[in-house]
Design a protein around this motif. Structure first.
Motif, PDB file in Angstrom:
ATOM      1  N   TYR A  31       0.802  -1.207   0.000  1.00 33.48           N
ATOM      2  CA  TYR A  31       0.000   0.000   0.000  1.00 33.48           C
ATOM      3  C   TYR A  31       0.837   1.260   0.000  1.00 33.48           C
ATOM      4  O   TYR A  31       0.458   2.259  -0.592  1.00 33.48           O
ATOM      5  CB  TYR A  31      -0.938  -0.005   1.207  1.00 33.48           C
ATOM      6  CG  TYR A  31      -2.016  -1.063   1.136  1.00 33.48           C
ATOM      7  CD1 TYR A  31      -2.645  -1.492   2.294  1.00 33.48           C
ATOM      8  CD2 TYR A  31      -2.402  -1.632  -0.058  1.00 33.48           C
ATOM      9  CE1 TYR A  31      -3.639  -2.464   2.247  1.00 33.48           C
ATOM     10  CE2 TYR A  31      -3.386  -2.596  -0.117  1.00 33.48           C
ATOM     11  CZ  TYR A  31      -4.004  -3.001   1.038  1.00 33.48           C
ATOM     12  OH  TYR A  31      -4.983  -3.952   0.992  1.00 33.48           O
ATOM     13  N   TRP A  52      -1.147   3.996  -1.741  1.00 33.39           N
ATOM     14  CA  TRP A  52      -1.748   3.164  -2.778  1.00 33.39           C
ATOM     15  C   TRP A  52      -2.461   3.992  -3.833  1.00 33.39           C
ATOM     16  O   TRP A  52      -2.327   3.752  -5.019  1.00 33.39           O
ATOM     17  CB  TRP A  52      -2.740   2.200  -2.129  1.00 33.39           C
ATOM     18  CG  TRP A  52      -3.607   1.471  -3.110  1.00 33.39           C
ATOM     19  CD1 TRP A  52      -4.849   1.854  -3.571  1.00 33.39           C
ATOM     20  CD2 TRP A  52      -3.308   0.254  -3.759  1.00 33.39           C
ATOM     21  NE1 TRP A  52      -5.320   0.933  -4.465  1.00 33.39           N
ATOM     22  CE2 TRP A  52      -4.410  -0.063  -4.588  1.00 33.39           C
ATOM     23  CE3 TRP A  52      -2.218  -0.621  -3.710  1.00 33.39           C
ATOM     24  CZ2 TRP A  52      -4.428  -1.223  -5.364  1.00 33.39           C
ATOM     25  CZ3 TRP A  52      -2.266  -1.773  -4.490  1.00 33.39           C
ATOM     26  CH2 TRP A  52      -3.355  -2.061  -5.309  1.00 33.39           C
ATOM     27  N   PRO A 100       1.266  -4.598   3.769  1.00 33.98           N
ATOM     28  CA  PRO A 100      -0.184  -4.474   3.913  1.00 33.98           C
ATOM     29  C   PRO A 100      -0.636  -5.116   5.222  1.00 33.98           C
ATOM     30  O   PRO A 100      -0.007  -6.068   5.696  1.00 33.98           O
ATOM     31  CB  PRO A 100      -0.724  -5.233   2.704  1.00 33.98           C
ATOM     32  CG  PRO A 100       0.420  -5.292   1.738  1.00 33.98           C
ATOM     33  CD  PRO A 100       1.660  -5.347   2.597  1.00 33.98           C
ATOM     34  N   THR A 103      -1.532   1.533   5.659  1.00 30.38           N
ATOM     35  CA  THR A 103      -1.812   2.491   4.591  1.00 30.38           C
ATOM     36  C   THR A 103      -1.195   3.857   4.843  1.00 30.38           C
ATOM     37  O   THR A 103      -1.234   4.715   3.972  1.00 30.38           O
ATOM     38  CB  THR A 103      -3.325   2.663   4.399  1.00 30.38           C
ATOM     39  OG1 THR A 103      -3.882   3.133   5.637  1.00 30.38           O
ATOM     40  CG2 THR A 103      -3.987   1.359   4.019  1.00 30.38           C
TER      41      THR A 103
END
Length: 125
Positions: A31, A52, A100, A103
């Protein structure tokens, strides 16, 4: 996740280089991906990172306005376009990724789990 960085080289001050980092080994892209750099005898320092979505990338003050980070999630790759290069940009550049489902963007090396092998950028004055 395995990261493969490429694109380093020798350039004159004021010139440009484009670094790329390709991720592999997972079904989805990390991400958050970032770039760090390191010179002999110094700690690895943050350069830039991107989430991301690609929105609101973050830059170190020293490269803001000269470097641009972008990503292609379909290709699982992140790119660092470096313009108006200076001698002080000379370093080994590393791409990095946060695992991941994290984020949030981090500016420290501790925030990244996966690292590429590094690619040397040399800017001659």
């Amino acid at each position: 996740v395995q990261l493969q960085a490429s694109g380093g080289g020798l350039v004159q001050a004021g010139g440009s280089l484009r670094l790329s980092c390709a991720a592999s080994g997972r079904s989805s892209s990390p991400y958050v991906m970032g770039w760090f750099r390191q010179t002999p005898g110094k700690e690895r320092e943050f350069v830039s990172a991107i989430s991301w979505s690609g929105g609101s990338p973050v830059y170190a003050d020293s490269v803001k306005g000269r470097f641009t980070i972008s990503r292609d999630n379909a290709k699982k790759a992140v790119t660092l376009q470096m313009n108006s290069l200076k001698a002080e940009d000379t370093a080994v550049y590393y791409c990095a990724a946060r695992p991941p489902p994290i984020t949030t963007i981090a500016r420290t090396t501790r925030g990244y789990t996966y690292w590429g092998q590094g690619t040397l950028v040399t800017v001659s004055s």
